[in-house]
Write an enzyme that holds these catalytic residues in place. Structure first.
Site: not given
Ligand SMILES: *Cc1c(COP(=O)(O)O)cnc(C)c1O
Length: 372
Positions: A166, A137, A222, A266, A311-313, A39
């Site tokens: 999770h 969540r 995961r 700045y 700065c920004m850049d 992601k």
């Molecule tokens: C982002 C996420 C992960 C990965 O988490 P890490 O701490 O980077 O391993 C796994 N499961 C879910 C549902 C997540 O949102």
């Protein structure tokens, strides 16, 4: 033609070999299939090359937050199973089912809407049920999960492929919360096993869970942050063998000598106190470098301070300790140079955040240069 650092002024170097290596290590240690979490543009590393490297390291699944990310993977020809963790609008069910993208379900009315959409399109949508065992969540509370699963079995447009939860605190020395989450989840799995409703893919461990609670991994892990060679928290250093994949570099583009009393950047928050050599690097807060004091960079193997407001850049660096610095020199913001290094964790500590945020905030405009 891949881009080279010759043509860039500020860039990220992404070591795809490191990503591959990290997945291999995870697979070796846990002997479980790995879902590489890609992601947020693979935590800033670039979703397509990073996903391909993860698959080359034998990841079997990919995980994303949004359907758009999953579709991007499909457009690049990546065929492995992909799970979307977050909410997906029911009008996207056709796209999901048509591309064999798995959606997360955690609410009865949303599941009904998915079912109706799937039936209307003549498709079957694969879904994973999310249980909130203590993250606070998305997810059904544990006492609703079994009933919910029952209801889903009656929806012919949905195929229940997985169930997951999770962890909120798997990276902390305090282990009781995670143990309670594991117990709640395991109880649900026992119950649905007895009823013959256990889906093929049961999963719970994120990166911290995989390192500290490997017994909770069920059918797959995961993992996000570890894939990129970063640790889930400063309290939880990675075991040997994992390699950070991302380096953040720039070129020195200006050197000037200022007389004492010259204001730099700045607001003139920095004022030279003697004759000072000040360099400019083309990296700013729009690239992901926070606008705070205390930033440092490496140049010619020497650690020098960023001075004045970012700065920004662009930002300015003080070159007193590198008298031989020249325009075109490579400057390291994250990574190694001549035996010294600055890590995403160092920046996270300085910025009062976590390494996740540091790498995710690397700007889209920074070219990613991929090395094997
Ligand atoms: C982002 C996420 C992960 C990965 O988490 P890490 O701490 O980077 O391993 C796994 N499961 C879910 C549902 C997540 O949102």
């Amino acid at each position: 033609m891949p881009i080279s650092t010759d043509e860039c002024t500020a860039w990220l170097e992404i070591d795809l070999g490191a990503i591959q290596n990290n997945i291999r290590l995870l697979r070796q240690k846990l002997s479980k299939p790995v879902m590489a979490v890609v992601k947020a543009n693979a935590f800033g590393h670039g979703i397509i090359p990073s996903s391909k490297a993860a698959l080359a390291g034998n990841a079997e699944w990919l995980g994303v937050a949004r359907i758009e990310e999953a579709l991007q993977l499909r457009e690049a020809g990546i065929q492995v199973p992909v799970l979307v963790f977050g909410y997906t609008a029911p009008c996207k069910v056709k796209d999901a089912a048509g591309n064999s993208i798995r959606l997360t379900v955690y609410d009865r009315s949303i599941a009904q809407a998915y079912n109706e959409e799937a039936l209307r399109c003549g498709a079957v949508l694969k879904v994973h049920v999310k249980v909130d065992t203590g993250m606070g969540r998305l997810g059904l509370f544990p006492d609703q999960a079994v009933d919910f699963l029952h209801t889903l079995t009656g929806m012919k447009g949905l195929e229940i492929e997985g169930i997951f939860t999770h962890f909120a605190r798997a990276d902390e020395p305090e282990q009781q919360t995670t143990q309670e989450q594991i117990n709640r989840f395991t109880n649900i799995i026992w119950e649905i096993e007895k009823m013959g409703l256990r889906p093929p893919w049961v999963h719970a461990d994120n990166s911290a869970g995989s390192l500290n609670f490997p017994q909770a991994s069920h059918d797959l892990i995961r993992t996000g942050i570890v894939v990129y060679g970063l640790s889930p928290s400063s309290k939880n250093p990675l075991p040997d063998g994992y390699r950070a994949a991302l380096a953040f570099k720039a070129k020195l583009v200006s050197i000037k000598e200022f007389p004492p009393g010259s204001g730099i950047s700045y607001s003139h928050r920095y004022v030279t106190y003697k004759t000072e050599k000040i360099g400019v690097i083309p990296v700013g807060y729009a690239d992901g470098l926070r606008r705070v004091s205390g930033n440092e960079v490496l140049i010619r193997g020497v650690r020098v301070p960023v001075v004045g407001n970012v700065c920004m850049d662009q930002c300015m660096i003080q070159l007193e300790k590198v008298p031989d610095a020249q325009i075109g020199d490579e400057v390291v913001l994250i990574g190694q140079q001549n035996g010294d290094k600055i890590t995403a964790d160092d920046l996270a500590e300085l910025w009062g955040t976590i390494n996740y945020e540091v790498v995710c905030n690397m700007a889209a405009r920074l070219p990613r240069i991929y090395i094997e």
